[in-house]
Design an enzyme around this catalytic site. Structure first.
Site, PDB file in Angstrom:
ATOM      1  N   CYS A 292       0.836  -1.216   0.000  1.00 34.47           N
ATOM      2  CA  CYS A 292       0.000   0.000   0.000  1.00 34.47           C
ATOM      3  C   CYS A 292       0.863   1.255   0.000  1.00 34.47           C
ATOM      4  CB  CYS A 292      -0.972  -0.016   1.166  1.00 34.47           C
ATOM      5  SG  CYS A 292      -0.200  -0.434   2.709  1.00 34.47           S
ATOM      6  N   GLU A 393      -4.839   3.134  -7.095  1.00 37.74           N
ATOM      7  CA  GLU A 393      -3.866   2.178  -6.583  1.00 37.74           C
ATOM      8  C   GLU A 393      -3.869   0.942  -7.479  1.00 37.74           C
ATOM      9  OE1 GLU A 393      -4.575   0.084  -2.759  1.00 37.74           O
ATOM     10  OE2 GLU A 393      -2.516   0.670  -2.330  1.00 37.74           O
TER      11      GLU A 393
END
Ligand code: ADP
Length: 497
Positions: A292, A393
């Site tokens: 992440c 993302e």
């Protein structure tokens, strides 16, 4: 998990509930895959609501019995240290199973397992550091607060660092005396049951740590919505994090979230370019970009952009995609066929939107890699900040390069996403570094030090990247709740009616 299917078969990977490895009550199972071959390598117990319920009941029995939370803090600490020692003793075998289950290079899996042990070393200092506060009060009165465990914490973990995540999501909650039910990601279940077994061996009492395997909508949702779980800690995508927050709202549960990111990796012209190059390579492609906090956006200053990019591409060409069991491999396969398809979707969308592929963008051509979920490290430029490549993302080895002229432009580009997890800055100018750190919208700033983590240093995600503090002594507040006691020791009755 649709393509993986649900079936009744004898599982190799079991839940760990109430001190024992168990199949699902109804016998449901699913398959886990070896991403380097695309073949199944295990049958896993698939937890349904009734299995989650069993785990939550066991966790409360253990909590109410007080065999863990009422242990002297130094004894809880001793048992935590024992878990870390057992992990170090079995490091190689845990790492091998990890690599088989999630495809990460074996040398990285070893480092992750060692990191998990050191994370527990740190959290073994926590039981003896839980403190309360005494407040200013009237004469004859005394008021204090103390931090108490929630009781049962539900932990939901992702697949990118399976063993480390299993430890990370549970150890702070355990250190302060909670019982925990962990739902590990369905893509990488194997080593979390091992972890629970090691905890039991180290003296964590029956029912204190439970692991239930399964998918998100069935098992994860059953845990997050369970009325007997007052605290949820979740790491995963922002999309699912929002769902978890909705579940928690219905029951007024406390919720800790660590969500997605789109970390800017900003290289200013005055940076030490060798250092910035090595760090940029690492933050973009380590763990195949499945982190992440991956520095998935490289923001490079115009004067040095050409030279820097050309050096970066040279190094990217030298990176080896291959069998994760070989020591020379830098990038193993992605975790799953679904993830490969998702990342490929971003690559296709980038090309359609006018971005230019500088390297990669395809699957490797070696025949021995044909069946695994491999992808070449991919570098795009001619990105605009509004493209999906610049905003979303990706969670894969795909780097988006953007150029900037001034400091103000760099910071504005960096902050132009909905995420706010981390940001890396490369500069030798102290004033520039400190100003950037002040203005960047992120919970972790890495100045010349991407992915640098110390377990005693807390962080939290800002914006769409999370809620609540993790690691460090700050995690004590995350995994306990406050109780105050107002005491009148001076006597005297109320004169009200
Ligand atoms: P990733 O994108 O990293 O796969 P996800 O957010 O999809 O992350 O998954 C992270 C964890 O959340 C996994 O353990 C997954 O099973 C779980 N999960 C997914 N959907 C739900 C849901 N609706 N409720 C609870 N947990 C879920």
């Amino acid at each position: 998990m649709a393509e993986r299917g649900v079936m009744k078969a004898s599982p190799d990977v079991l839940h760990f509930i109430d001190g024992a490895a168990r199949p699902s009550l109804g016998g449901e199972t699913f398959l886990t895959f070896d991403p380097s071959k695309g073949t199944t390598h295990g049958v896993v117990a698939f937890g349904q609501a009734e299995d989650v319920d069993l785990a939550v009941s066991a966790a409360w029995r253990a909590y109410d019995g007080g065999h863990w939370r009422n242990l002297a803090p130094r004894e809880r600490a001793r048992r935590l240290r024992r878990i870390a020692d057992l992990i170090r003793e079995r490091l190689d075998s845990i790492a091998e199973r990890e690599t088989r289950d999630c495809g990460k290079p074996l040398r990285d899996a070893r480092a992750d397992v060692a990191a998990a042990a050191s994370l527990i070393d740190y959290f073994a200092t926590v039981p003896e550091n839980v403190r309360g506060t005494v407040y200013a009060e009237e004469v004859g009165h005394f008021a204090y607060s103390r931090r108490e465990p929630y009781g049962v914490v539900g932990a939901i973990a992702p697949w990118n660092f399976p063993f480390l995540n299993a430890v990370w999501k549970t150890i702070a909650a355990l250190a302060v005396g909670n019982s925990v039910v962990l739902k590990m990601a369905e893509q990488s279940p194997v080593t979390s049951t091992l972890y629970a077994e090691l905890c039991a061996e180290a003296g964590v009492p029956q029912g204190v740590l439970n692991v239930v395997h399964g998918d998100g909508p069935t098992t994860g949702a059953a845990l997050a919505c369970h009325p007997g779980v007052p605290k949820i800690t979740f790491t995963g995508s922002t999309e699912v994090g929002k769902l978890i927050l909705h579940y928690c709202a219905d029951a007024v549960k406390s919720c800790h979230l660590e969500l997605g990111g789109k970390t800017p990796n900003i290289v200013f012209a005055d940076a030490d370019l060798n250092q910035a190059l090595a760090g940029s390579l690492f933050t973009s492609f380590f763990n195949s970009g499945q982190i992440c906090t991956s520095g998935s956006r490289l923001l490079v200053q115009e004067g040095i952009a050409e030279e820097f990019l050309s050096a970066l591409l040279d190094r990217v060409r030298g990176m080896r995609v291959g069998n994760p069991f070989e020591e020379t491999t830098h990038l193993g396969p992605l975790i799953s066929a679904e993830q490969l398809e998702r990342v490929n979707g971003y690559i296709e969308d980038g090309i359609k939107s006018g971005a230019r592929v500088l390297h990669g963008g395809r699957r490797p051509t070696e025949p021995e890699l044909a069946d695994g979920y491999y992808l070449q490290p991919t570098v795009f430029d001619e990105i605009t900040s509004d493209m999906k490549l610049g905003q979303e993302e990706i969670f894969g080895p795909v780097l988006s390069v953007l150029k900037f002229a001034s400091d103000a432009e760099a910071l504005s580009l960096a902050n132009s996403v909905t995420y706010g997890l981390a940001a890396t800055v490369w500069t030798r100018d102290l004033q520039r570094a400190m100003t950037a750190a002040e203005r960047l919208e992120a919970g972790i700033i890495w100045t010349n030090a991407p992915h640098h983590m110390q377990w005693n240093i807390p962080y939290e995600g800002h914006k769409d990247s999370g809620l609540g503090e993790d690691l460090g002594l700050e995690s004590i507040a995350t995994f306990t709740r406050l109780k105050v006691n107002y005491m009148n020791f001076g006597g005297g009755a109320l004169d009200w009616a």
